[in-house]
Design a protein around this motif. Structure first.
Motif, PDB file in Angstrom:
ATOM      1  N   PRO B 118      -4.639  -3.886  -0.735  1.00 53.21           N
ATOM      2  CA  PRO B 118      -3.977  -4.370   0.321  1.00 53.21           C
ATOM      3  C   PRO B 118      -3.796  -6.062   0.661  1.00 53.21           C
ATOM      4  N   MET B 119      -4.918  -6.673   0.295  1.00 50.65           N
ATOM      5  CA  MET B 119      -5.046  -8.132   0.327  1.00 50.65           C
ATOM      6  C   MET B 119      -4.449  -8.713  -0.581  1.00 50.65           C
ATOM      7  N   ILE B 120      -4.082  -8.149  -1.973  1.00 54.17           N
ATOM      8  CA  ILE B 120      -3.767  -8.623  -3.003  1.00 54.17           C
ATOM      9  C   ILE B 120      -2.348  -8.676  -3.307  1.00 54.17           C
ATOM     10  N   ILE B 121      -1.854  -7.166  -3.170  1.00 53.84           N
ATOM     11  CA  ILE B 121      -0.413  -7.023  -3.286  1.00 53.84           C
ATOM     12  C   ILE B 121       0.567  -7.712  -2.233  1.00 53.84           C
ATOM     13  N   PRO B 122       1.598  -7.971  -2.555  1.00 54.71           N
ATOM     14  CA  PRO B 122       2.486  -8.551  -1.541  1.00 54.71           C
ATOM     15  C   PRO B 122       2.644  -7.595  -0.178  1.00 54.71           C
ATOM     16  N   ILE B 126       3.861  -3.291   0.268  1.00 53.82           N
ATOM     17  CA  ILE B 126       3.360  -2.171   1.363  1.00 53.82           C
ATOM     18  C   ILE B 126       4.190  -1.440   2.311  1.00 53.82           C
ATOM     19  N   ALA B 127       4.807  -2.507   2.835  1.00 49.60           N
ATOM     20  CA  ALA B 127       6.017  -2.057   3.836  1.00 49.60           C
ATOM     21  C   ALA B 127       6.958  -1.090   3.218  1.00 49.60           C
ATOM     22  N   ILE B 128       7.590  -1.545   2.113  1.00 54.17           N
ATOM     23  CA  ILE B 128       8.605  -0.645   1.584  1.00 54.17           C
ATOM     24  C   ILE B 128       8.095   0.725   1.424  1.00 54.17           C
ATOM     25  N   GLY B 129       6.930   0.619   0.552  1.00 57.71           N
ATOM     26  CA  GLY B 129       6.347   1.965   0.149  1.00 57.71           C
ATOM     27  C   GLY B 129       5.740   2.747   1.401  1.00 57.71           C
ATOM     28  N   THR B 130       5.270   2.319   2.513  1.00 59.90           N
ATOM     29  CA  THR B 130       4.834   3.053   3.539  1.00 59.90           C
ATOM     30  C   THR B 130       6.106   3.622   4.190  1.00 59.90           C
ATOM     31  N   PHE B 131       7.208   2.668   4.356  1.00 58.88           N
ATOM     32  CA  PHE B 131       8.342   3.202   4.984  1.00 58.88           C
ATOM     33  C   PHE B 131       8.843   4.513   4.338  1.00 58.88           C
ATOM     34  N   LEU B 153      -4.160  -2.839   5.974  1.00 59.76           N
ATOM     35  CA  LEU B 153      -4.394  -4.300   5.994  1.00 59.76           C
ATOM     36  C   LEU B 153      -5.758  -4.709   6.604  1.00 59.76           C
ATOM     37  N   ALA B 154      -6.204  -3.960   7.532  1.00 63.07           N
ATOM     38  CA  ALA B 154      -7.319  -4.541   8.415  1.00 63.07           C
ATOM     39  C   ALA B 154      -8.631  -4.399   7.582  1.00 63.07           C
TER      40      ALA B 154
END
Lengths: 360, 270
Positions: B118-122, B126-131, B153-154
């Protein structure tokens, strides 16, 4: 003050532990007597620490059995084995004071506070640190840390004490002093002690018995004297003490070095090669008035190197046959060493009783 | 001897010779910090628009923020999400770092890398996928959904901090504790935990900030009554420019800086 500790015997049978294709322990069997100080001696990677960790319960052997006084322990977790342990780097708890460190095992056993206090102070007295109870760990010297680690390991009256190279981080003088202290402590507590070291001199100094370990196997088990005076393999002879090796020739039941008959033994295995182990201190240089006799073995050669080491000196002698022997010399001003030079031709003798024969 | 010709360190280099380095450092720090700090004077402006320097001073935009339920609700949402993210990510990241540290398994490296992704990929990916996934499950626009996404992310941040804290930790201490009669869990809580507790608090603060400052995932996953402060600010910037933004930014800078300084202070204790 004799502490009331019942020591236990440890019986290890056919213990095997593999890491991948390598045998860290290869069907090791060993009986440790109650109250004994037994040293596991071997080079690094020989399996001695693996064996100690198996006794402590920190690794699970693939097969075999470990019994404390006839009770199978192999499935018992470490915290239920009642075993005190001292690590090489002490592993003191830096967030606790000396008192809290030593009191930790008592607190776990829910001892009442006044009892904790009394036992910790007794333990501190035993390791001669009575005034240090309230110190922080980082205010202690290496030797003091060692003593705290020791006190913490025996304060709760464990039935077995395990030590993994506990003195190796100390300098030579302190180490030798601590060896004597540990031995005295062991005598006082009477607790069965298993001690791991790679230092052969330490093993000889401290142990009741030594188990020499190599490549996951016990090469030899015996008292320090037995191990030193009659090693049963070239590994043990080489690892413990200093030694020179001479290859021997067999004629019938006799073993010869050059033209000198060394030993006659009808039980020698005819299919094996044999060698002679010579300890440097068992050789002496003969003077002119000396007459050869049959109770001694004789060598002649030339001094190729002379090394002064303080209390003794070491001479490397090249024999006529081309082999080299180390000879330990006294450095007293009246003695040989001061008259010798490299290149001198000399005669050596040793008592036949000091002959050690090993298969080679 | 004046200051310029004094030694700057154990080497022979003087402060005079280092002058260019000091100047460069000052320029870099100015470029990094100034754009952030410029919102502070702007937030005290009396004007309708964002302007610098302000002609007249007032605190009317702070009052505006305080009196607008939209802003206060968003602030509460952000604080809630950040709090729960902290509560989830800190133990998960700590346990992961501890587990990988103790196991020494060869697979550990891959697991570590997996958890770091999650730190490496834009973040936008993540936002689109999670959405889309959350849309199917039905947790979009909810606080639990946002907490889960922010936790993803954390966790890597907690892991990095805890892994480096454990690197200098001597695991033999736990072995000793166990030989002295402590169960494994007891050994962790009475020996290991007290020694890494400052790092745990620091990583908790970072987990909190990761969520509190996060924009992209919040834009996708929060909305309606559960909009975060960052999403509300983004909307406000898009729709109408208003110095309330500057006031809120100033408050966020103060909160973040305070937490960071606290983390720094604790870091020195550890």
């Amino acid at each position: 003050m004799k502490q009331n500790i019942t020591s236990l015997e440890i019986s290890i049978k056919d213990l095997t532990k593999r890491y991948g294709k390598i045998y860290a322990l290869d069907t090791v069997s060993l009986d440790i007597k109650a109250g004994e100080f037994l040293t596991l001696l071997g080079p690094s990677g020989s399996g001695k620490t693996t064996l100690l960790m198996a006794i402590a319960g920190f690794n699970r052997p693939d097969s075999g059995s470990i019994k404390f006084a006839n009770q199978e322990m192999i499935l018992t977790p470490p915290h239920k084995r009642e075993v005190g342990m001292v690590f090489q780097n002490y592993a003191l708890f830096p967030h606790m004071s000396v008192f809290e460190n030593i009191g930790f095992p008592l607190k776990l056993r829910k001892a009442p506070n006044d009892q904790i206090k009394e036992k910790v102070h007794d333990a501190l007295k035993t390791v001669q640190l009575s005034d240090y109870a309230n110190r922080k760990i980082d205010q202690l010297s290496g030797g003091q840390r060692q003593r705290v680690a020791l006190a913490r390991a025996f304060v709760f009256g464990p039935r077995i004490l395990l030590m993994d190279e506990p003195l190796s981080a100390l300098d030579k003088k302190l180490r030798e002093q601590m060896q004597i202290e540990l031995k005295q402590l062991h005598r006082k507590l009477g607790v069965t002690t298993v001690y791991v070291t790679h230092d052969q001199r330490e093993a000889l100094t401290m142990s009741d018995r030594i188990a020499v370990i190599n490549e996951g196997k016990i090469e030899q088990l015996g008292t320090p004297k037995e191990i030193y005076n009659s090693p049963n393999s070239s590994f043990v002879a080489d690892f413990i003490g200093e030694s020179s090796f001479l290859q021997l020739n067999r004629k019938g039941d006799d073993l010869y070095f050059s033209s000198e008959k060394i030993i006659t033994n009808k039980k020698l295995n005819k299919n094996k090669e044999w060698a002679m182990v010579i300890r440097p201190e068992r050789l002496s240089i003969v003077n002119k008035s000396y007459r050869k006799n049959s109770s001694n073995i004789h060598f002649s050669g030339e001094i190729s190197e002379l090394v002064f080491q303080g209390e003794t000196a070491l001479a490397l002698v090249k024999l006529m046959e081309g082999n080299f022997l180390s000879v330990r010399l006294s450095t007293k001003s009246s003695d040989d060493f001061n008259n010798l030079k490299t290149g001198n031709k000399i005669q050596l003798c040793m008592n036949r009783k000091d002959v050690i024969i090993i298969p080679h | 001897m004046n200051w310029l010709s004094k030694q700057a360190s154990d080497t022979q280099i003087t402060h005079g010779q280092r002058m260019w380095l000091y100047f460069l450092a000052a320029v870099i720090m100015f470029l990094l910090v100034f754009p952030t700090l410029i919102v502070i004077p702007m937030s005290f402006s009396d004007s309708q628009y964002l302007e610098f320097p302000p002609e007249k001073w007032s605190i009317r935009w702070y009052e505006e923020y305080w009196e607008t339920p939209r802003w206060i609700n968003a602030t509460i949402t952000s604080l809630q999400v950040a709090f729960f993210t902290m509560l989830l990510a800190t133990p998960i990241g700590t346990m992961a770092a501890y587990g990988l540290f103790v196991s020494g398994s060869k697979l550990g490296r891959y697991v570590f890398f997996l958890l770091m992704t999650p730190m490496i990929i834009p973040v936008i990916l993540i936002a689109i996928g999670t959405f889309y996934v959350f849309g199917k499950v039905g947790v979009v626009n909810s606080i639990p959904g946002l907490v889960l996404a922010h936790t993803v992310l954390a966790v890597p941040i907690v892991m990095i901090i805890m892994t480096s804290a454990l690197r200098t930790y001597d695991l033999n201490q736990e072995l000793v504790a166990r030989s002295l009669g402590a169960s494994r869990i007891r050994a962790f809580f009475s020996i290991t935990l007290p020694q890494i507790k400052f790092s745990i608090i620091i990583s908790a603060l970072f987990a909190f900030l990761t969520s509190f400052d996060e924009v992209i995932i919040s834009i996708f996953l929060s909305g309606g009554g559960n909009s975060t402060l960052t999403k509300q600010m983004f909307n406000a910037l898009r729709d109408y420019i208003d110095p309330t933004i500057a006031a809120i930014s100033t408050l966020m800078i103060i909160l973040s800086t305070t937490l960071m300084l606290g983390a720094q202070y604790l870091g020195k204790q550890d």
